[in-house]
Structures are given as C-alpha cells and as structure tokens.
Design an enzyme around this catalytic site. Structure first.
Site, PDB file in Angstrom:
ATOM      1  N   GLY A   1      50.224 -86.425  67.246  1.00 15.66           N
ATOM      2  CA  GLY A   1      50.227 -86.437  65.783  1.00 15.66           C
ATOM      3  C   GLY A   1      49.768 -87.795  65.277  1.00 15.66           C
TER       4      GLY A   1
ATOM      5  N   ALA B   1      53.657 -91.528  60.732  1.00 14.41           N
ATOM      6  CA  ALA B   1      54.480 -91.959  61.862  1.00 14.41           C
ATOM      7  C   ALA B   1      53.614 -92.164  63.103  1.00 14.41           C
ATOM      8  CB  ALA B   1      55.581 -90.937  62.128  1.00 14.41           C
TER       9      ALA B   1
ATOM     10  N   HIS C   1      60.817 -78.060  46.853  1.00 14.83           N
ATOM     11  CA  HIS C   1      60.377 -79.028  45.841  1.00 14.83           C
ATOM     12  C   HIS C   1      60.277 -78.358  44.477  1.00 14.83           C
ATOM     13  CE1 HIS C   1      58.075 -82.053  43.780  1.00 14.83           C
ATOM     14  NE2 HIS C   1      58.192 -82.862  44.803  1.00 14.83           N
TER      15      HIS C   1
ATOM     16  N   ARG D   1      65.772 -83.458  43.916  1.00 11.09           N
ATOM     17  CA  ARG D   1      64.955 -82.250  44.042  1.00 11.09           C
ATOM     18  C   ARG D   1      65.768 -80.975  44.205  1.00 11.09           C
ATOM     19  NH1 ARG D   1      60.241 -84.786  47.932  1.00 11.09           N
ATOM     20  NH2 ARG D   1      59.233 -85.912  46.247  1.00 11.09           N
TER      21      ARG D   1
ATOM     22  N   LEU E   1      57.357 -91.048  53.068  1.00 11.21           N
ATOM     23  CA  LEU E   1      56.351 -92.026  53.476  1.00 11.21           C
ATOM     24  C   LEU E   1      57.065 -93.237  54.057  1.00 11.21           C
ATOM     25  CD1 LEU E   1      53.885 -91.861  50.436  1.00 11.21           C
ATOM     26  CD2 LEU E   1      53.917 -90.512  52.516  1.00 11.21           C
TER      27      LEU E   1
END
Lengths: 644, 249
Positions: free
Chosen positions: A40, A44, A266, A337, A448
């Site tokens: 990935g 990260a 969300h 949220r 993030l």
C-alpha cells in the site's frame, strides 16, 4: 492468548519519549542487511516506505494502482489536525488527545492517542519542508480552520485537496528513494497472502495484475498499509479498488482483527441517485463550518417539496428546522460525524427528508453567502461546489446542497500493539488498516494525521526495535512455505475461474452491501444482526457455486481481481455482524437501538464493554474466537459524551 | 437514452486492436460516464463476453487513474475527469467513440488501459525536495507570501492523469512536468535544488519519448484541473537559466 498492548510504563506525556529511548537500534551499517516489504502506498505506506529507506533499509513497495500517487488517501478533502496552537485559541497536545479520546467515545487506547497528538506537530513541519502548499494567511504563516468535534481551530488544509497534497508530498519522498535505489516499486501488483516462516512474517505472495504472474517476495518484516474496508458496503466513499484482501489474508494467517464493526458513516455525502450508482462522493466536513443543516419543520412541507409542489427557497425561515443547532447549541453544525449522521437518519425516518427519495437533508450556504459574500465562500469551497454541481446538476450558490450519510471510514482493523505490530511477529499494520487510534468514531481531519504519524514517526522507530532483535539472514523464495502459499493462491484463483455460474461479481457485491447497510449500518439491532448473519452465510455459499468470473488468470483481468476481493468482503461481513452482535452497548459509530439514552444518544456500558474486541480466526466454517483487551483510562474520566 | 458505443478493444500490448461497436439502451442522464460503462460491462459479462477494461479508482476526480479519449477529447466534452463526466452531457441516439490515451510513452496494456509509469519516472528524476523525515524546521519558520503559496497550489493540483499528453499532437508531457517544476520553483523549499531539478526532469521527459511543445495550448484546454500553460513558460525559463549557469557541466 493474552493480548499485550505493550503500552510503556510511566506518565502519559513521557511514555513515547521513554519508549523511544528504550527501543533497540540497528546500527547504520547493518540496516542495509534488512529488507522490509510495504504493502500500500497511501499516506501510511508511502511515508513509511520513504522513511525506512532513508534510514537505510531495503524497501519493496507494492500497490494495486498504476502509480503509488493514486492511493485513496488522495481523495481526503478537508484537512489534517495538529496541536500547533498557532491560533492561540487554547489548543495543546493534551487537548487534541482529549478530543480524540472523547470523539472516539472512549474506546481507544490512551497511550496510542497521546502519542498521535504529540507527533501531530512534527507532521506539519515535515510536510511544509517537503513543499506541501498549505493554505496561508496574508502574513505568510499557515492558516487553520475548525472541524467537527473540536472547539479550537487546529486543522491545516490545502484548499479542499489536503489528502492529495499530503500524499503527493509522501509520494515525492518515496520517489526520491526509488531514484536512490533504496525502494523498489511494484505498481499494479496485488498482495494475495502473507508468508510465515517459524511463526514470523517473512514475506508475501503477489499477483501481477498485468500478466497474472504469481510471485513471492521475501523480507524481514512486512507492513500492511492497505487502508480500510468500507467497500464491504458496496456503496461507500472509498475508491473502487479499495479492499480488505491484504488484511483479511493476514487475519486468516493468525493476525487478530479488532473492532471490525466500528464503521464511520460520514454525514455529508451526495445522496444516492439510482440503482446504477457505483460509489458515493463525500462533500468535505469543512462545509459544516459555514453551511447550516436543516430539513422542513413538518412532514407536510417535506412531502410537498419532494413532489415538486414547492421550491426549497420558498420555504420560510420559521418552517425550517435547523435540527443540529436546535439540539446541540454549543457545537451546532459541528457535532462529531456519528452524531450528525444519526440525526440525519432520524429526521428522514420521521418523513422530513428531502430529495425525491426522501433520503437527504439540506446543507445551506445562503446565510454564509449573505454574511461573507459569494467570493469568500468561493475561495474556501469553490472546488467542492463545482464538484457538487458536476455530479448533481444543481448550483449550490443558489439552492442548498443535499446531503446524506454514507460509509466513509473503518475505525476497526488489524489489532496492533503500541509498536503497531499485529499478533503475527514481524507483521505490522499502519494507518486505516489498523484499529488503534480512533476508538468507535474518528474525528474529522484525524485520518491523515494518523496515517502520516504511523508512517513517518512511529514505525521507523518500532520496526528497528524488532529487526534489531532478529537475525538478518535472508530466506529464499524457494522455501517450502513460499511454494505452499503460491500454490494456495493459484488454486483459489483457478477455483474462482472454474465456477462459471450465471451471476456477475457485482451482483454479489451489491447484495452483500445491501445486507450490511440494512442491518449493520447506522443503526443495529440484535434481531437484524442475527438475520444478517444467516443471509451472509447463504450468500457466501451461493457466491462460491454460482459466480461467473470471465477470462483467464494469465492476463489483465478486472473481473478476477474483483471476485478475489469480494470473496474476502463476504467473510469479513460475517465477522462484522458477529462483532456488532457481541457488543451490547452503543458507542460512537456503533449504535445498537436497544442501548440508547432517552434523548436517543449512544448509551455506553463502560462496566462491561470498555475493551477492544480482537477476533481470532480458527478455521474455515468455524466461529471466530473473541479476545478482549481491556481499556484502562488513567487520565481521562469516562463521561457520557455531550455536545449540547 | 439509447447510445451507440465505438470502443477500442485490444487484447494485450502486442495485439493490433480495433474498434468494436456496442448498442446500449436505457441510460439515465444522472449516470456518470463510467457507470454507463459499468452497465455495458454487466451486460457483456452476463453474456459471457470479456468486459471492456478501463482504469478507474476514486471516481471523484482526484486520483487521476481514469483516462478515456471520448469523441476526440481526453476525458470527453467537459473540462473534467471521465469519472466526473455525466451522461447529461450526451443526447439520445448519440454515437460515442472511446479510445485509450495515444502516446509512445503510454503503451496500451489492454483495451483502454495504458501504462503511465513514465510519469512516475519523471517525478523520480527530481520532483521532490531532498529532506529526510525529522530534523526539519518549525512549519511557521518558513513564511511564504499567500500569493506565492496560492500559485504553487494551483500548479500542485495536477493529478497526473496524462490528458495533457493525450491532447497534444506531439504527445508532449510539458504541462505535467512543468506543474511540478513550477510548484517547487515558486516555493522557498525548492530553491536549493532548483537548477538540477529542472535539468534532470526535462532530460527524463525527453528520454521517455514525449514530444516537444509547439504552443498549441491543447493541454491547458483539456486539463481537468485547469493547470495553466503559464507553467510551461516558467519551466522553459527555469530550464534555460539552469542550463546556462549549470553546476553539472
């Protein structure tokens, strides 16, 4: 197995500092003898791969996209939190820590979250040094905005494309190490399994998505930075390719999966328009800074509006219900949220929803435009408004936006200790792929922060500690364990190709998504979850006997890629249901209708459920085993979350 | 609406490839272009035919993965990415031709999927500031005038989709390369490596087989992120000044 979180001793504020001193180091000359695999290349993965390569390790970085720059971190819009207190408004590391623990409804580890808040300030410094063009004030210093769940302005941003700019920063650092020969890139390559030798993670098996070649890669440690699994719901804000396969294969090899049912819905997404819908698009939470959320005050007005008998701008002020401002006067439109999403569901369930479907609420900029002028609003949110208009055909400068909650992020993930290591020695999980920092609900602009914290500032220390204690001998990919894993992977793909049933992969994915959304989504009940479990078991059986995967393995074959991912989503879906069913309380994004306060808020049960659920895979067809890691709160007092 | 699709089908990199025609019916104008292709692929799959392969991922216009040449325009008639193009931009009865990006440096892998790793190699040649993790100054120690930061941000918005190359008759990658060179040339962080960056990135761009710029402006007109051709002028300036005073001669 007793889950040892390895939280260092000592006062909260000193844990990470002490730990950094206590970890073992690999001397600079020896680092080049160690190989690390990073799967990935989002925030990260790219930041970890770059940082480890800078230290001198040999890194192999894998992604299924055609370039590392395309990882879905790129789509994050609003911003990144950091406890810089540049605004002099009372922020501090402790406050960011506290907000995150509270926002997560007290289901995250104090030690991890405090460390996250500590390194948040370094992240901003690092990104600025890389040339990330954050928004600035006229004096040349960095600008901030506020975000849900916080009463200070600590969010740094680059227009509505913060994720893009941070990812391109990490990608540039990664590219530099590729040029230096310290990172070897494998784009369009998907991880198919993790390989263990003598109980430790020693490599992975991959599929080359262009040629179909099954290949092995050996290393001393493996990092999974493979993001979240929101696509289990079929419709989500995730990218089409986002999947759980890497994490799920690791889980089946022995890595515990923690809190799988903790999903973030969300509140501000563009509503579904029809059956053809392939994905949902988020409108940044930052819009809630200036937009006011409302629905018609009465069911009658809402009905008229849905039928097109009246226009939205004709609805008088007194006929509008700004329900978040009414119910939560101190946080107003900026409640976290989970609270915002649930309230949208309530008003729609009451019949006051808008849009033809009745499944939407308004996010209105009329007052902000009147107050600040259209130019100011355009400067702040222009690209978001354009995107909205592109998708819906409506102009949000003239009519309110319509929004509805959608699956966005998964707080659950592979269980990791303080060092980000899973229950498999040498196997790490970073970013959204792990479970560690957001408890039962993640605050905006914190994903993030966590991805980059893990990759830039945590893993480079903790992985060194592991490698220093392990020999640097290399294992050949001819080793029987690699050969065995390769064969398993090939057999599985051949099996998928040989079923030749009469339903497409998407047919099953959509079916799974609907089960998950209906029974394991915004509101859950024991009855519904029990039903869902049976349905998923049935779906799995049907998938493996009746799916139609076209083509062959030895070519670019997108239906085989999808089938391989959906097969894992189905198994994960069942575990999510088990997890939701076993947690007899409501917390954050996990809302069990049986457990709520008289006002309809989530009702936690700290006495019985202040723990992390970590699930152990026991074998095909067997129920998974629940392990509990107790959550100890030494610094914050557990209270009923209140945003009133 | 009902449409006729002329789609480029190519089995693999060595296959010659060619157009194939498909009829598709009952398309809603609220669908995105890629959702329309999803519908086609579901129909093809159900019939046992190989679905049309195309690149796509985020479907919100930011990852840069989608890449279709639609009716002679990269990303189709609107100045947006293909994933953000909606069927309301077409009319009932339209014939739509769909091709892959065409450029020597973007070889076709299958159907509409091309290899854009040449873009990654251009960035690897110098599209970064050489700072390691840690040991950097406090973020507010580098004040940057808002106007400069905004200009850098405008350039930094490039999503690396390759529409500029597909639009250019010379298959030039100058808009892409100049966006990164501009971002870093404008910012104080990029000053130290300013010259060597321009030299190396331009050299890599040429080595990949991209063409030169002849100022037709097609790239700017088609760029879904509105990257300005001014960046190319800035890159040329950067490059010439770097070469004239090069430290590496």
């Amino acid at each position: 197995m007793i889950l040892d979180s390895k939280i260092p001793e000592g006062p909260l504020a000193e844990k990470w500092t002490n730990h950094k001193f206590n970890v073992k180091l690999v001397n600079p000359a020896n680092k080049r003898k160690y190989d690390v695999i990073v799967v990935g290349t989002g925030l990260a993965g790219a930041s970890a791969a770059a940082s480890l390569a800078e230290l001198g390790y040999n890194v192999k970085a894998f992604c299924f996209q055609d370039s590392p720059r395309r990882a879905h971190s790129i789509a994050a819009q609003g911003g990144i939190n950091a406890a810089k207190n540049y605004q002099n408004d009372g922020d501090s590391v402790y406050r960011l820590f506290y907000d995150t623990i509270k926002g997560g409804d007290y289901r995250a580890r104090e030690g991890n979250v405090y460390r996250l808040a500590q390194v948040s300030v370094n992240i901003i410094d690092q990104c600025v040094a890389q040339g990330v063009p954050f928004a600035r004030e006229y004096g040349g210093l960095l600008a901030n905005r506020s975000f849900g769940g916080a009463q200070v302005s600590r969010t740094f941003y680059a227009k509505g494309q913060t994720g893009q700019q941070l990812l391109l920063g990490a990608y540039s650092a990664l590219s530099r190490q590729v040029a230096n020969g310290k990172v070897k890139l494998y784009p369009r390559t998907e991880m198919m399994d993790v390989v263990m030798v003598d109980g430790k993670a020693r490599g992975i098996v991959t599929r080359n998505l262009i040629t179909g070649a099954i290949e092995s890669h050996s290393a001393h440690a493996v990092l999974l930075c493979t993001g979240g699994y929101g696509n289990v719901f079929f419709l989500s804000t995730n990218a089409m390719g986002s999947n759980v396969t890497a994490a799920w294969r690791a889980h089946k090899k022995g890595a515990y999966f923690a809190n799988p049912s903790f999903t973030q819905i969300h509140p501000t997404c563009i509503p579904v328009s029809g059956d053809h819908q392939s994905k949902l698009t988020l409108m940044s939470e930052s819009l809630r800074n200036d937009g006011r959320v409302w629905v018609p005050a009465t069911v009658e007005t809402a009905e008229k509006l849905r039928k097109g008998l009246i226009k939205v701008n004709d609805i008088k002020e007194e006929d509008r219900d700004y329900y978040l401002e009414r119910k939560y006067p101190s946080f107003g439109n900026l409640v976290p949220r989970d609270v915002a999403s649930r309230n949208a569901k309530y008003v729609c369930d009451e019949g006051r929803g808008v849009n033809e479907t009745g499944e939407a609420v308004f996010l209105d900029f009329r007052d902000a435009i009147k107050r600040d002028g259209e130019a100011t609003i355009k400067a702040k949110y222009g690209n978001l408004f354009d995107m909205y208009q592109q998708i819906t055909g409506d102009n949000p400068y003239q009519v309110p936006m319509m929004i509805y909650p959608a699956v966005h992020y998964t707080m659950g993930g592979l269980w990791v200790d303080y060092n980000l290591m899973t229950t498999i020695p040498g196997l790490y999980a970073l970013g959204e792929a792990n479970f560690s920092d957001h408890g039962a609900n993640r605050l905006g602009a914190s994903a993030l922060m966590q991805g980059l914290a893990d990759g830039y500032f945590v893993a480079p220390y903790t992985i060194g500690d592991y490698l220093a204690q392990n020999p640097n001998d290399r294992i050949s990919t001819d080793h029987p364990e690699f050969q065995k894993a390769e064969k398993e992977v090939s057999d599985r793909l051949q099996k998928l190709l040989s079923i030749k049933g009469d339903k497409t992969v998407d047919y099953y994915h959509k079916k799974l998504g609907k089960i998950m959304w209906d029974y394991c989504g915004m509101a859950r009940t024991a009855e519904g979850l029990t039903k869902a479990k049976a349905m998923i078991k049935e779906l799995k059986k049907e998938f493996w006997t009746n799916v139609n995967v076209l083509g062959a393995n030895e070519e670019l074959n997108q239906s085989l890629e999808k089938a391989n991912r959906v097969a894992d989503f189905i198994e994960l879906g069942e575990l999510m249901v088990d997890d939701a069913l076993s947690r007899n309380e409501s917390c954050g994004g996990h809302f069990r209708e049986e457990y709520q306060t008289p006002e309809g808020e989530a009702l936690r049960d700290d006495e019985n459920f202040a723990f992390v659920s970590a699930w152990k895979y026991l074998g095909e067809g067997l129920e998974e085993e629940l392990n509990k890691e107790p959550l100890v709160f030494e610094n914050v007092k557990l209270t009923q979350r209140s945003y009133k | 609406m009902n449409l006729t699709l002329k789609i480029w089908r190519q089995k693999n990199n060595t296959d010659k490839g060619g157009f194939k025609e498909y009829k598709i019916t009952d398309i809603s104008e609220d669908m995105s272009f890629l959702e329309m292709l999803d519908v086609l692929n579901e129909q093809l799959s159900t019939k046992g035919e190989d679905p049309v392969h195309f690149d796509h991922d985020c479907r919100e216009g930011i990852c840069g993965m989608c890449s279709l040449y639609i009716n002679g325009n990269p990303h189709g008639p609107q100045q947006t990415t293909t994933c953000q193009l909606h069927m309301r931009s077409f009319k009932d009865g339209d014939t739509i031709s769909i091709e892959p990006w065409r450029a020597k440096a973007f070889p076709v892998l299958k159907d509409l999927v091309v290899d854009r790793s040449s873009f990654d190699r251009i960035i690897q040649a110098g599209g970064y500031v050489s700072v390691n993790t840690g040991g950097v100054p406090d973020a507010n120690e580098i004040p940057i005038p808002k106007s400069i930061a905004d200009l850098a941000m405008d350039a930094a918005q490039c999503i690396g989709c390759g529409a500029c190359v597909a639009a250019c008759k010379n298959a030039s990658a100058m808009l892409f390369t100049s966006a990164k060179i501009s971002q870093l040339a404008l910012l104080p962080q990029g000053q130290v490596e300013r010259k060597i960056r321009a030299e190396n990135m331009v050299a890599q761009m040429d080595a990949e087989g991209f063409g030169a710029c002849t100022n037709t402006g097609a790239c700017e007109a088609e760029c879904p992120k509105g990257i300005s051709i001014t960046n190319i002028a800035r890159m040329n300036r950067e490059y010439f000044s770097a070469v004239l005073s090069s430290d590496t001669v």
